[in-house]
Design a protein around this motif. Sequence first.
Motif, PDB file in Angstrom:
ATOM      1  N   ASN A 160      -0.729   2.527 -18.330  1.00  8.58           N
ATOM      2  CA  ASN A 160      -0.869   3.830 -18.981  1.00  8.58           C
ATOM      3  C   ASN A 160      -0.671   3.731 -20.489  1.00  8.58           C
ATOM      4  O   ASN A 160      -1.359   4.402 -21.259  1.00  8.58           O
ATOM      5  N   THR A 161       0.260   2.875 -20.918  1.00  7.99           N
ATOM      6  CA  THR A 161       0.451   2.682 -22.355  1.00  7.99           C
ATOM      7  C   THR A 161      -0.798   2.103 -22.992  1.00  7.99           C
ATOM      8  O   THR A 161      -1.267   2.584 -24.027  1.00  7.99           O
ATOM      9  N   ALA A 162      -1.360   1.055 -22.388  1.00  8.67           N
ATOM     10  CA  ALA A 162      -2.572   0.439 -22.933  1.00  8.67           C
ATOM     11  C   ALA A 162      -3.713   1.439 -22.992  1.00  8.67           C
ATOM     12  O   ALA A 162      -4.461   1.497 -23.986  1.00  8.67           O
ATOM     13  N   TRP A 163      -3.857   2.255 -21.939  1.00  8.49           N
ATOM     14  CA  TRP A 163      -4.950   3.239 -21.918  1.00  8.49           C
ATOM     15  C   TRP A 163      -4.796   4.245 -23.055  1.00  8.49           C
ATOM     16  O   TRP A 163      -5.757   4.522 -23.792  1.00  8.49           O
ATOM     17  N   HIS A 164      -3.604   4.765 -23.244  1.00  8.95           N
ATOM     18  CA  HIS A 164      -3.407   5.782 -24.284  1.00  8.95           C
ATOM     19  C   HIS A 164      -3.435   5.189 -25.688  1.00  8.95           C
ATOM     20  O   HIS A 164      -3.866   5.853 -26.638  1.00  8.95           O
ATOM     21  N   ILE A 165      -2.978   3.957 -25.842  1.00  8.92           N
ATOM     22  CA  ILE A 165      -3.093   3.312 -27.149  1.00  8.92           C
ATOM     23  C   ILE A 165      -4.557   3.232 -27.570  1.00  8.92           C
ATOM     24  O   ILE A 165      -4.916   3.562 -28.706  1.00  8.92           O
ATOM     25  N   LEU A 166      -5.406   2.806 -26.654  1.00  6.23           N
ATOM     26  CA  LEU A 166      -6.820   2.634 -26.980  1.00  6.23           C
ATOM     27  C   LEU A 166      -7.551   3.966 -27.133  1.00  6.23           C
ATOM     28  O   LEU A 166      -8.349   4.144 -28.058  1.00  6.23           O
ATOM     29  N   HIS A 167      -7.282   4.903 -26.231  1.00  4.40           N
ATOM     30  CA  HIS A 167      -8.086   6.120 -26.191  1.00  4.40           C
ATOM     31  C   HIS A 167      -7.450   7.304 -26.908  1.00  4.40           C
ATOM     32  O   HIS A 167      -8.153   8.046 -27.615  1.00  4.40           O
ATOM     33  N   THR A 168      -6.150   7.508 -26.751  1.00  2.00           N
ATOM     34  CA  THR A 168      -5.496   8.652 -27.376  1.00  2.00           C
ATOM     35  C   THR A 168      -5.108   8.362 -28.823  1.00  2.00           C
ATOM     36  O   THR A 168      -5.353   9.184 -29.712  1.00  2.00           O
ATOM     37  N   SER A 169      -4.510   7.198 -29.060  1.00  2.66           N
ATOM     38  CA  SER A 169      -4.019   6.869 -30.399  1.00  2.66           C
ATOM     39  C   SER A 169      -5.102   6.261 -31.286  1.00  2.66           C
ATOM     40  O   SER A 169      -5.393   6.776 -32.363  1.00  2.66           O
ATOM     41  N   ALA A 170      -5.690   5.155 -30.862  1.00  5.19           N
ATOM     42  CA  ALA A 170      -6.692   4.468 -31.687  1.00  5.19           C
ATOM     43  C   ALA A 170      -8.064   5.141 -31.639  1.00  5.19           C
ATOM     44  O   ALA A 170      -8.883   4.938 -32.526  1.00  5.19           O
ATOM     45  N   ARG A 171      -8.306   5.938 -30.602  1.00  8.93           N
ATOM     46  CA  ARG A 171      -9.619   6.592 -30.412  1.00  8.93           C
ATOM     47  C   ARG A 171     -10.753   5.566 -30.550  1.00  8.93           C
ATOM     48  O   ARG A 171     -11.703   5.738 -31.322  1.00  8.93           O
ATOM     49  N   LEU A 172     -10.604   4.506 -29.794  1.00  7.04           N
ATOM     50  CA  LEU A 172     -11.560   3.397 -29.835  1.00  7.04           C
ATOM     51  C   LEU A 172     -12.977   3.874 -29.541  1.00  7.04           C
ATOM     52  O   LEU A 172     -13.217   4.601 -28.574  1.00  7.04           O
ATOM     53  N   GLN A 173     -13.900   3.460 -30.391  1.00  4.94           N
ATOM     54  CA  GLN A 173     -15.311   3.787 -30.215  1.00  4.94           C
ATOM     55  C   GLN A 173     -16.081   2.554 -29.751  1.00  4.94           C
ATOM     56  O   GLN A 173     -15.718   1.416 -30.076  1.00  4.94           O
TER      57      GLN A 173
END
Length: 299
Positions: free
Chosen positions: A97-110
Amino acid sequence: MPTPEPARPVLIKVDRAGVNFADVHRRQGIYIADTPLPYVLGSEVVGRRVDTGERVLAVAPSGGGYAEYALAPESTTFTVPDGIDDGSALALAVQGNTAWHILHTSARLQRGESVAVLAAAGGLGTLAIQLARHAGAGRIIAVASTPAKREFAMKLGAHAAVDSSDVEHLTEALIEANGGERLDVVLEMAGSDSARAALEALAVFGRLVVFGFASGRTATLDTRDVLLRNRSVIGFVLPRIYPVPGMLAHSMGELWDAARSGAIVPHVGGEYPLSQARRAHDDIQGRRTIGKLVLDPAR
């Protein structure tokens, strides 16, 4: 200790408990939040609900996972889908869950953006590489301390690997591994010198997501380094999202789907008897492990 008495929380007969670096910091007394004493370590368990017998994965915000029985709120307790074993489920709880939110919620990876993952062979790093690939990242760079760990990260989908032990030249190594270009996103959890090196490797509008300080030392950053290239420095700790309705449930659903489809494959790097929790901590601190570590409370 006595079996916990459930009120509104769910009482779980623990089959396996997960080990995280946060547990080490709790034990050392340097965790980012206060630790009330007495305290039982462990923020994630998989087992059976005592009231229904259902097999569940639970995140325990107040700890208590290193035990035969644990309590968790209903809102952070999830039914484990068929076909997902205990270790894989635990890998998805806190680290997934941390990895998912880091990429999508925080970094907003495109899609198409470059990503560097420090501590790439750890429980979180191994999932972050796979989740970045699943999200369509353009180039993924694994940063790890040994050849074996870097080789393992490459097998998970990283396009290049960099030696984390050479912090003095880490900025240059990251840029070189990205084909001479600065990076869009860097995930950083070591702290101190590596955080400064990661920040310097960022492109214009690049994002550095800080989610830990495994070295035990934090970095002091010059805000001019942020202004120079319109960079962002973002912090993330998973417990802050627990009170937000649906936020953890959403990422958990995404992770279950990715695991069942084979898009991500959690890796369990070691299972220890609860009686040898100290050895598990020594191994994770000594960087001798790859993937998720699990405790068996029956031993």
